[in-house]
Write a protein that holds these residues in place. Structure first.
Motif, PDB file in Angstrom:
ATOM      1  N   ARG A  44      46.120  30.381  43.409  1.00 15.23           N
ATOM      2  CA  ARG A  44      46.987  32.053  44.494  1.00 15.23           C
ATOM      3  C   ARG A  44      46.392  33.445  44.949  1.00 15.23           C
ATOM      4  NH1 ARG A  44      52.559  30.444  45.096  1.00 15.23           N
ATOM      5  NH2 ARG A  44      53.473  29.240  44.078  1.00 15.23           N
ATOM      6  N   GLY A  45      47.184  33.859  46.110  1.00 17.59           N
ATOM      7  CA  GLY A  45      46.627  34.832  45.961  1.00 17.59           C
ATOM      8  C   GLY A  45      45.138  35.216  46.605  1.00 17.59           C
ATOM      9  N   VAL A  46      45.040  34.302  46.891  1.00 18.62           N
ATOM     10  CA  VAL A  46      42.622  34.448  47.634  1.00 18.62           C
ATOM     11  C   VAL A  46      42.993  33.170  48.621  1.00 18.62           C
ATOM     12  CG1 VAL A  46      42.005  35.393  45.720  1.00 18.62           C
ATOM     13  CG2 VAL A  46      41.712  32.797  45.638  1.00 18.62           C
ATOM     14  N   ALA A  47      42.297  33.373  49.006  1.00 20.16           N
ATOM     15  CA  ALA A  47      41.351  33.236  50.859  1.00 20.16           C
ATOM     16  C   ALA A  47      40.341  32.849  51.312  1.00 20.16           C
ATOM     17  CB  ALA A  47      42.092  33.479  52.152  1.00 20.16           C
ATOM     18  N   TYR A  48      39.486  31.722  51.719  1.00 20.84           N
ATOM     19  CA  TYR A  48      38.237  31.650  52.000  1.00 20.84           C
ATOM     20  C   TYR A  48      38.048  33.010  52.817  1.00 20.84           C
ATOM     21  CZ  TYR A  48      33.799  30.389  54.904  1.00 20.84           C
ATOM     22  OH  TYR A  48      32.530  29.679  54.933  1.00 20.84           O
ATOM     23  N   GLY A  49      36.582  33.468  52.500  1.00 19.99           N
ATOM     24  CA  GLY A  49      35.544  34.496  52.943  1.00 19.99           C
ATOM     25  C   GLY A  49      36.781  35.657  52.437  1.00 19.99           C
ATOM     26  N   ASP A  50      37.622  35.919  51.198  1.00 14.08           N
ATOM     27  CA  ASP A  50      37.652  36.789  50.577  1.00 14.08           C
ATOM     28  C   ASP A  50      36.550  36.818  49.658  1.00 14.08           C
ATOM     29  OD1 ASP A  50      40.239  36.263  51.953  1.00 14.08           O
ATOM     30  OD2 ASP A  50      41.848  36.364  50.458  1.00 14.08           O
ATOM     31  N   LEU A  51      36.930  38.697  49.350  1.00 15.51           N
ATOM     32  CA  LEU A  51      36.095  39.097  48.336  1.00 15.51           C
ATOM     33  C   LEU A  51      36.162  39.253  47.190  1.00 15.51           C
ATOM     34  CD1 LEU A  51      34.597  42.493  50.146  1.00 15.51           C
ATOM     35  CD2 LEU A  51      33.621  39.994  49.228  1.00 15.51           C
ATOM     36  N   ILE A  52      36.198  39.294  45.826  1.00 15.62           N
ATOM     37  CA  ILE A  52      36.598  38.998  44.675  1.00 15.62           C
ATOM     38  C   ILE A  52      35.551  39.609  43.904  1.00 15.62           C
ATOM     39  CG2 ILE A  52      37.915  37.783  44.538  1.00 15.62           C
ATOM     40  CD1 ILE A  52      36.608  35.872  43.154  1.00 15.62           C
ATOM     41  N   GLN A  53      35.678  40.318  42.487  1.00 15.50           N
ATOM     42  CA  GLN A  53      34.761  40.753  41.828  1.00 15.50           C
ATOM     43  C   GLN A  53      35.091  39.408  40.521  1.00 15.50           C
ATOM     44  OE1 GLN A  53      36.211  44.517  40.353  1.00 15.50           O
ATOM     45  NE2 GLN A  53      34.014  44.587  38.813  1.00 15.50           N
ATOM     46  N   VAL A  54      34.012  39.807  39.770  1.00 13.06           N
ATOM     47  CA  VAL A  54      34.330  38.776  38.763  1.00 13.06           C
ATOM     48  C   VAL A  54      33.481  39.326  37.669  1.00 13.06           C
ATOM     49  CG1 VAL A  54      34.118  36.652  39.980  1.00 13.06           C
ATOM     50  CG2 VAL A  54      32.145  37.688  39.268  1.00 13.06           C
ATOM     51  N   ARG A  55      34.104  38.487  36.237  1.00 20.27           N
ATOM     52  CA  ARG A  55      33.348  38.911  35.000  1.00 20.27           C
ATOM     53  C   ARG A  55      32.206  38.262  34.565  1.00 20.27           C
ATOM     54  NH1 ARG A  55      36.175  36.765  31.231  1.00 20.27           N
ATOM     55  NH2 ARG A  55      38.114  36.730  31.732  1.00 20.27           N
ATOM     56  N   PRO A  56      31.514  37.872  33.685  1.00 18.87           N
ATOM     57  CA  PRO A  56      30.544  37.003  33.275  1.00 18.87           C
ATOM     58  C   PRO A  56      30.935  36.808  31.654  1.00 18.87           C
ATOM     59  CG  PRO A  56      29.372  38.828  33.247  1.00 18.87           C
ATOM     60  CD  PRO A  56      30.498  39.204  34.094  1.00 18.87           C
ATOM     61  N   ASP A  57      30.881  35.825  31.692  1.00 17.04           N
ATOM     62  CA  ASP A  57      32.030  34.811  30.964  1.00 17.04           C
ATOM     63  C   ASP A  57      30.770  34.293  29.785  1.00 17.04           C
ATOM     64  OD1 ASP A  57      33.651  33.745  28.119  1.00 17.04           O
ATOM     65  OD2 ASP A  57      35.543  33.672  28.985  1.00 17.04           O
ATOM     66  N   HIS A  58      30.409  35.127  28.813  1.00 16.71           N
ATOM     67  CA  HIS A  58      29.225  34.449  27.659  1.00 16.71           C
ATOM     68  C   HIS A  58      29.236  33.350  27.251  1.00 16.71           C
ATOM     69  CE1 HIS A  58      26.317  37.293  30.252  1.00 16.71           C
ATOM     70  NE2 HIS A  58      27.747  38.254  29.114  1.00 16.71           N
ATOM     71  N   GLU A  59      30.671  32.984  26.001  1.00 15.56           N
ATOM     72  CA  GLU A  59      31.341  32.191  25.779  1.00 15.56           C
ATOM     73  C   GLU A  59      30.873  30.856  26.133  1.00 15.56           C
ATOM     74  OE1 GLU A  59      35.086  31.291  23.068  1.00 15.56           O
ATOM     75  OE2 GLU A  59      33.957  33.014  22.485  1.00 15.56           O
ATOM     76  N   ARG A  60      31.497  30.396  27.379  1.00 17.19           N
ATOM     77  CA  ARG A  60      32.528  29.600  28.294  1.00 17.19           C
ATOM     78  C   ARG A  60      31.097  29.714  29.065  1.00 17.19           C
ATOM     79  NH1 ARG A  60      38.065  31.174  30.882  1.00 17.19           N
ATOM     80  NH2 ARG A  60      37.417  29.996  32.499  1.00 17.19           N
ATOM     81  N   ARG A  61      30.819  30.251  29.800  1.00 14.80           N
ATOM     82  CA  ARG A  61      28.834  29.835  30.506  1.00 14.80           C
ATOM     83  C   ARG A  61      29.528  30.196  31.749  1.00 14.80           C
ATOM     84  NH1 ARG A  61      24.292  26.749  26.788  1.00 14.80           N
ATOM     85  NH2 ARG A  61      23.326  28.301  27.366  1.00 14.80           N
ATOM     86  N   GLU A  62      30.483  30.790  32.283  1.00 12.39           N
ATOM     87  CA  GLU A  62      30.316  30.753  33.781  1.00 12.39           C
ATOM     88  C   GLU A  62      30.893  32.593  34.765  1.00 12.39           C
ATOM     89  OE1 GLU A  62      33.278  27.628  34.396  1.00 12.39           O
ATOM     90  OE2 GLU A  62      34.804  28.545  32.799  1.00 12.39           O
ATOM     91  N   LEU A  63      31.406  32.840  35.558  1.00  9.41           N
ATOM     92  CA  LEU A  63      31.769  33.407  36.314  1.00  9.41           C
ATOM     93  C   LEU A  63      33.132  33.134  36.423  1.00  9.41           C
ATOM     94  CD1 LEU A  63      28.824  34.552  38.957  1.00  9.41           C
ATOM     95  CD2 LEU A  63      29.072  35.333  36.494  1.00  9.41           C
ATOM     96  N   VAL A  64      34.333  34.498  35.623  1.00  8.79           N
ATOM     97  CA  VAL A  64      35.772  34.323  35.260  1.00  8.79           C
ATOM     98  C   VAL A  64      35.875  35.328  36.758  1.00  8.79           C
ATOM     99  CG1 VAL A  64      37.766  34.024  34.590  1.00  8.79           C
ATOM    100  CG2 VAL A  64      35.814  33.285  33.506  1.00  8.79           C
ATOM    101  N   PHE A  65      37.249  34.301  37.476  1.00  9.85           N
ATOM    102  CA  PHE A  65      38.072  35.910  38.658  1.00  9.85           C
ATOM    103  C   PHE A  65      38.768  36.664  37.454  1.00  9.85           C
ATOM    104  CE2 PHE A  65      41.933  36.857  40.253  1.00  9.85           C
ATOM    105  CZ  PHE A  65      41.458  37.451  41.249  1.00  9.85           C
ATOM    106  N   GLU A  66      37.837  38.293  38.121  1.00 17.03           N
ATOM    107  CA  GLU A  66      38.210  39.301  37.430  1.00 17.03           C
ATOM    108  C   GLU A  66      39.533  39.970  38.353  1.00 17.03           C
ATOM    109  OE1 GLU A  66      38.530  42.276  34.065  1.00 17.03           O
ATOM    110  OE2 GLU A  66      37.636  40.027  34.126  1.00 17.03           O
ATOM    111  N   LYS A  67      39.397  40.063  39.349  1.00 14.70           N
ATOM    112  CA  LYS A  67      40.534  41.022  40.245  1.00 14.70           C
ATOM    113  C   LYS A  67      39.691  40.517  41.822  1.00 14.70           C
ATOM    114  CE  LYS A  67      38.320  45.480  40.286  1.00 14.70           C
ATOM    115  NZ  LYS A  67      38.867  46.899  40.631  1.00 14.70           N
TER     116      LYS A  67
END
Length: 156
Positions: A44-67
């Motif tokens: 929820r709260g995001v759409a195509y083309g929106d800008l988001i900040q991510v954080r690397p989650d080294h344990e999961r080995r992926e980028l995770v939505f931050e805000k």
């Protein structure tokens, strides 16, 4: 392109049907900022083309939505087809309005709809709400841009 994981909170006993949704995005010039390149089914709260900040989650080995950083002017709605025979008419109306959508075999009655900024959302929303009243579809407005909200006199 990168996949970004969105951890989802349960909204009920069976919604959403997944705990994580992964969306495609591309890097911007800002560190850890991603522009989304597809329409979410469940986040929820995001759409195509929106800008988001991510954080690397080294344990999961992926980028995770931050805000959420900033909107693109696009909006996201979800259409749940109650009457599967209405799919063709719904898709035809979305195409005519200038929208695109995504669907997935495992979530067959669900359409994740991208509403570009140039689409007159008020008219499309009125048409969709009439289909809701008829019991043909259910509608979830997941991310309505400020541009589209300005077209609605009394948006919740």
């Amino acid at each position: 392109m990168f996949k970004v994981a969105f951890d989802l909170e349960s909204e009920g006993s069976d919604w959403p049907p997944v705990s994580v949704e992964r969306l495609w995005g591309e890097k911007t010039k800002v560190k850890y900022e991603i522009r989304l390149l597809n329409t979410p089914f469940f986040a929820r709260g995001v759409a195509y083309g929106d800008l988001i900040q991510v954080r690397p989650d080294h344990e999961r080995r992926e980028l995770v939505f931050e805000k959420f950083t900033s909107e693109s002017g696009h909006s996201t709605v979800r259409i749940i087809l109650i009457d599967s025979e209405a799919r063709g008419g719904i898709e035809s109306k979305l195409r005519e309005a200038g929208c695109s959508w995504e669907s997935a075999e495992q979530f067959a009655p669900l359409l994740a709809v991208n509403i570009p900024p140039e689409v007159e959302y008020r008219e499309l929303r009125e048409w969709l709400c009439a289909r809701v009243s008829e019991g043909i579809v259910d509608l979830q407005e997941s991310a309505i841009s400020s541009h589209h909200r300005a077209q609605l006199p009394r948006f919740p």
